[in-house]
Write a protein that holds these residues in place. Structure first.
Motif, mmCIF file in Angstrom:
data_model
loop_
_atom_site.group_PDB
_atom_site.id
_atom_site.type_symbol
_atom_site.label_atom_id
_atom_site.label_comp_id
_atom_site.label_asym_id
_atom_site.label_seq_id
_atom_site.Cartn_x
_atom_site.Cartn_y
_atom_site.Cartn_z
ATOM 1 N N PRO A 99 0.796 -1.228 0.000
ATOM 2 C CA PRO A 99 0.000 0.000 0.000
ATOM 3 C C PRO A 99 0.829 1.280 0.000
ATOM 4 O O PRO A 99 0.289 2.362 0.246
ATOM 5 N N VAL A 100 2.144 1.211 -0.273
ATOM 6 C CA VAL A 100 3.021 2.370 -0.123
ATOM 7 C C VAL A 100 3.294 3.012 -1.478
ATOM 8 O O VAL A 100 3.675 2.330 -2.439
ATOM 9 N N ARG A 101 3.114 4.336 -1.528
ATOM 10 C CA ARG A 101 3.457 5.105 -2.731
ATOM 11 C C ARG A 101 4.738 5.882 -2.469
ATOM 12 O O ARG A 101 4.896 6.506 -1.423
ATOM 13 N N THR A 102 5.659 5.844 -3.428
ATOM 14 C CA THR A 102 6.913 6.582 -3.311
ATOM 15 C C THR A 102 6.993 7.593 -4.447
ATOM 16 O O THR A 102 6.900 7.222 -5.621
ATOM 17 N N TYR A 156 15.635 -3.921 7.987
ATOM 18 C CA TYR A 156 14.371 -3.186 7.996
ATOM 19 C C TYR A 156 13.921 -2.889 6.569
ATOM 20 O O TYR A 156 14.720 -2.503 5.711
ATOM 21 N N GLU A 157 12.627 -3.048 6.346
ATOM 22 C CA GLU A 157 12.028 -2.724 5.057
ATOM 23 C C GLU A 157 11.988 -1.219 4.827
ATOM 24 O O GLU A 157 12.134 -0.747 3.700
ATOM 25 N N ASP A 158 11.790 -0.456 5.902
ATOM 26 C CA ASP A 158 11.486 0.977 5.762
ATOM 27 C C ASP A 158 12.516 1.831 6.482
ATOM 28 O O ASP A 158 13.349 1.345 7.255
ATOM 29 N N ASP A 159 12.442 3.138 6.222
ATOM 30 C CA ASP A 159 13.387 4.080 6.796
ATOM 31 C C ASP A 159 13.178 4.311 8.286
ATOM 32 O O ASP A 159 14.111 4.681 9.003
ATOM 33 N N LEU A 160 11.953 4.102 8.807
ATOM 34 C CA LEU A 160 11.649 4.350 10.206
ATOM 35 C C LEU A 160 11.911 3.146 11.101
ATOM 36 O O LEU A 160 11.719 3.222 12.321
ATOM 37 N N GLY A 161 12.314 2.035 10.542
ATOM 38 C CA GLY A 161 12.608 0.854 11.334
ATOM 39 C C GLY A 161 11.378 0.224 11.954
ATOM 40 O O GLY A 161 11.462 -0.390 13.030
ATOM 41 N N GLU A 162 10.247 0.308 11.266
ATOM 42 C CA GLU A 162 8.999 -0.243 11.806
ATOM 43 C C GLU A 162 8.716 -1.652 11.306
ATOM 44 O O GLU A 162 7.964 -2.392 11.934
ATOM 45 N N ASN A 163 9.296 -2.028 10.178
ATOM 46 C CA ASN A 163 9.028 -3.341 9.578
ATOM 47 C C ASN A 163 10.342 -4.119 9.499
ATOM 48 O O ASN A 163 11.155 -3.920 8.588
ATOM 49 N N ARG A 164 10.536 -4.986 10.487
ATOM 50 C CA ARG A 164 11.786 -5.728 10.608
ATOM 51 C C ARG A 164 11.630 -7.111 9.994
ATOM 52 O O ARG A 164 10.765 -7.895 10.388
ATOM 53 N N MET A 165 12.454 -7.405 9.001
ATOM 54 C CA MET A 165 12.461 -8.715 8.376
ATOM 55 C C MET A 165 13.466 -9.610 9.098
ATOM 56 O O MET A 165 14.591 -9.187 9.375
ATOM 57 N N SER A 166 13.055 -10.829 9.389
ATOM 58 C CA SER A 166 13.903 -11.747 10.144
ATOM 59 C C SER A 166 15.097 -12.195 9.313
ATOM 60 O O SER A 166 15.131 -12.037 8.087
ATOM 61 N N ARG A 206 9.975 -8.932 1.492
ATOM 62 C CA ARG A 206 9.297 -7.632 1.614
ATOM 63 C C ARG A 206 8.315 -7.725 2.765
ATOM 64 O O ARG A 206 7.642 -8.748 2.933
ATOM 65 N N GLN A 207 8.223 -6.650 3.545
ATOM 66 C CA GLN A 207 7.299 -6.666 4.675
ATOM 67 C C GLN A 207 6.795 -5.259 4.947
ATOM 68 O O GLN A 207 7.583 -4.339 5.186
ATOM 69 N N VAL A 208 5.487 -5.100 4.896
ATOM 70 C CA VAL A 208 4.819 -3.858 5.290
ATOM 71 C C VAL A 208 3.690 -4.259 6.215
ATOM 72 O O VAL A 208 2.641 -4.734 5.765
ATOM 73 N N GLY A 209 3.900 -4.100 7.519
ATOM 74 C CA GLY A 209 2.924 -4.591 8.474
ATOM 75 C C GLY A 209 2.830 -6.107 8.388
ATOM 76 O O GLY A 209 3.823 -6.823 8.447
ATOM 77 N N ALA A 210 1.601 -6.605 8.225
ATOM 78 C CA ALA A 210 1.388 -8.053 8.101
ATOM 79 C C ALA A 210 1.516 -8.540 6.668
ATOM 80 O O ALA A 210 1.463 -9.743 6.412
#
Length: 675
Positions: free
Chosen positions: A471-474, A609-619, A653-657
């Motif tokens: 759901p992310v637009r860049t 991390y998927e994102d710049d804010l470190g909210e989506n951590r991929m194992s 890739r991970q954005v939330g769930a």
């Protein structure tokens, strides 16, 4: 443009073959008469101080025995190498296949410069690498320099340089072919014919592959529109090499490729294609010369499917781009232990983006067009000075860059103009420096140190094309500035016994004005924009070991990179997106009988991390691959390959769930014929 490329190189190939026949009866070059062996198809040798910058080399055996058969996965055996995502070229969007080194990730454009026989391979518009066009069987070796600055390579090498060398005459058999069947109805076939023509040779190579693909979407997240990641691609290459006079040779190359993929949802199709041509003169006389000219025509298409309505919402229907360039390097015979390199290089790129926004019924709601043109031209000088056991190196270059005729146009589905932006021309000068020292303290110990700078111009894609991965637009940013690198490193190389090599490097790199996909604050939701952050600082260590023990070959590599973003606000102190702190790999090969090869490849990638804010951590992920080749008859071998032997779960890739998964366990069985 395509016909011009084919016609231009067709003439070059004919001239090269004619030179080969003309040279058939010539006397050997002066160096050859004195006992030196000159192998056709190579470039000039690397200067003596090359090891001062901590290079790693993948030989031909490592490339052709890669269990996946893909060059990007062979490169991944060098810890610290990474693409924007963990997927390879079967399941990643082509525009996300940028590469970097030393935890300087964060966007999909390449921060490392990839060259094939001196020719930059990054897409002129996007900056991604067309890995499906770079087939391991066509290569003789790959030299990877992590960091190292730009030097004589050209602009863009802020994270490092990957130099691919085509297989030379001594490495190419007269003919070879292979065919494989794999899991999920995957098929792969390739063939190479390399006859001698007079005193030169010709190499014609082709590869085709397809697969029904695997599920990138976990079972619990699939919907009716979900589909496996299907792929289908082909590439072909024609290379001609012929001696010219007593000390030189001409190398001409034509390459064509096309790549089609489907990702996540039915109708989410992408394609990339290219036509590349180059001609190169290598002179090995008293004045050594490397002169190169090339032309590239590329295109990309992509359909974005909504993750809520599962209908196409964006049709990027055409992205034609061209790259033109050349390089001239001279090595005059200055003597006194010096190897002096002076020269110039240039690259001109232009590209157009044409896309249509669609509503739920498929009706066009907006038509968009973006265009831009870039020029980069540089002069360089570098000298390596050997003083007994000490070798010193220093170099400088100056580059002129321009961005011209940039525009963005949009009109509604009814044809009403809504945006008509024409951006001012931009230009600037950049200077870069590097220096190093290599001291052979003893036959078993070499110490090295280096410092360097470099820069990378933002790509046309970063400047003028936004994208959406739901759901992310860049959003794009036409005001982006060049990235600028400063780095230092020191290391030691140990050869305690014949066939055993150990290496360790400590480094500090700072990338000022680093381009990152920055999350915008509320009221924006799921919106990012490409922006220059103050800096990305990466420091760490790299370790490697390699041993040749008769019929057994062992290799290991580890990279620790502690990267931090320096920026105002919430980004300060965050880890760069898509940048694991730990990476490691190991390889073992065993040839119990002539013509056999049994091997394992192990790879570990730490959390990222998927994102710049470190909210989506991929194992983290640990995978094991294998390769086995056994001779059946003279020139005929049975080959088995396995990828992800233990079926490890790799999140790409991970954005939330919402997540995507990488390649599951995949088996291959095939035949290889070598003449």
């Amino acid at each position: 443009m395509g016909n011009d490329v084919k016609g231009a190189l067709g003439i070059a190939l004919l001239m090269t073959c004619a030179q080969a026949h003309a040279a058939d009866g010539e006397a050997p070059a002066e160096g050859a008469a004195q006992g030196a062996i000159v192998v056709l198809g190579q470039g000039l040798p690397p200067p003596p101080a090359t090891p001062a910058y901590g290079t790693e080399v993948l030989d031909r055996r490592s490339l052709v025995t890669e269990p996946s058969g893909r060059v990007e996965n062979a490169l991944a055996t060098i810890a610290g190498f990474q693409q924007f995502r963990r997927s390879d070229s079967r399941s990643a969007n082509p525009s996300a296949q940028g590469m970097t080194l030393r935890a300087l990730g964060g966007n999909a454009s390449s921060r490392a410069l990839l060259l094939l026989d001196g020719v930059p391979q990054a897409d002129p518009f996007f900056g991604y690498i067309p890995f499906t066009a770079l087939v391991p069987e066509r290569l003789g070796a790959i030299r990877v320099t992590r960091g190292g600055g730009v030097g004589a390579f050209g602009a863009g090498a802020v994270a490092g340089t990957v130099e691919m060398m085509s297989a030379d005459r001594a490495q190419l058999p007269p003919y070879e072919a292979s065919a494989f069947l794999g899991s999920r109805d995957a098929q792969e076939a390739s063939a190479t014919l390399s006859p001698d023509i007079g005193a030169g040779f010709l190499s014609l190579s082709g590869r085709w592959e397809r697969g029904d693909g695997f599920w990138t979407t976990p079972h619990t997240l699939r919907v009716a529109a979900s589909v496996p990641a299907r792929y289908r691609d082909w590439s072909t290459s024609l290379r001609a090499v012929a001696p010219v006079g007593r000390h030189g040779e001409i190398q001409a190359r034509l390459a064509l490729f096309r790549d089609n993929r489907t990702l996540r949802f039915a109708g989410a199709d992408s394609s990339s294609e290219g036509e590349d041509a180059s001609i190169r003169y290598v002179g090995r006389g008293r004045w050594q010369v490397d002169a190169l000219a090339y032309v590239q025509a590329r295109n990309f298409t992509n359909i974005t499917v909504s993750s809520t309505s599962y209908r196409p919402v964006l049709n990027q229907r055409d992205t034609p781009a061209t790259g033109l360039g050349g390089k001239l390097e001279l090595r005059p015979p200055v003597g006194g232990g010096h190897v002096l390199r002076i020269g110039a290089d240039t690259r001109i790129v232009s590209g157009t983006m044409l896309e249509d926004a669609l509503d739920a019924t498929g009706r066009v709601t907006a038509r968009r067009r973006a265009f831009g043109r870039q020029l980069m031209a540089g002069l360089f000088v570098e000298d390596d000075w050997t003083l007994g056991r000490l070798t010193l190196t220093g170099g400088a270059r100056v580059d002129r860059w321009t961005i011209r005729r940039a525009s963005f146009f949009e009109q509604s589905g009814a044809g009403v103009t809504t945006i008509d932006d024409h951006f001012p021309d931009r230009r600037g000068w950049e200077s870069s420096f590097r220096a190093g020292a290599l001291w052979q303290a003893s036959p078993a110990i070499a110490l090295r140190a280096a410092g360097y700078t470099g820069f990378r111009l933002p790509t046309l894609n970063e400047l003028y094309r936004g994208f959406t991965v739901f759901p992310v637009r860049t959003d794009a940013n036409p005001a982006l500035k060049p990235e600028k690198l400063k780095g230092v490193e020191a290391g030691v190389d140990l050869t305690p016994a014949p066939g055993l090599r150990l290496a360790a490097t400590a480094f500090y790199n700072r990338l000022d004005d680093a381009i990152a996909n920055v999350t915008l604050p509320p009221p924006a939701t799921n919106v990012r924009q490409r922006r220059n952050v103050d800096a990305i600082v990466a420091k760490g260590v790299e370790l490697s070991a390699e041993g040749d023990l008769g019929r057994v070959h062992l290799a290991a590599s580890y990279a620790y990179a502690h990267g931090k973003v320096r920026a105002a606000g919430g980004l300060d102190g965050q880890a760069p997106a898509q940048s694991p702190r730990h990476m490691a790999s190991g390889a073992m090969g065993w040839a119990p009988v002539e013509g056999s090869d049994l091997g394992l490849r192990l790879r570990y990638v730490g959390p990222q991390y998927e994102d710049d804010l470190g909210e989506n951590r991929m194992s983290d992920a640990f995978t094991v691959d294998g390769h086995a080749q056994w001779p059946l008859a003279r020139g005929v071998s049975l080959v088995g390959r396995v990828e992800n032997l233990f079926d490890a779960r790799v999140v790409t890739r991970q954005v939330g769930a919402d997540i995507d998964l990488g390649l599951p366990r995949t088996l291959w069985l095939g035949i290889r014929i070598t003449g």
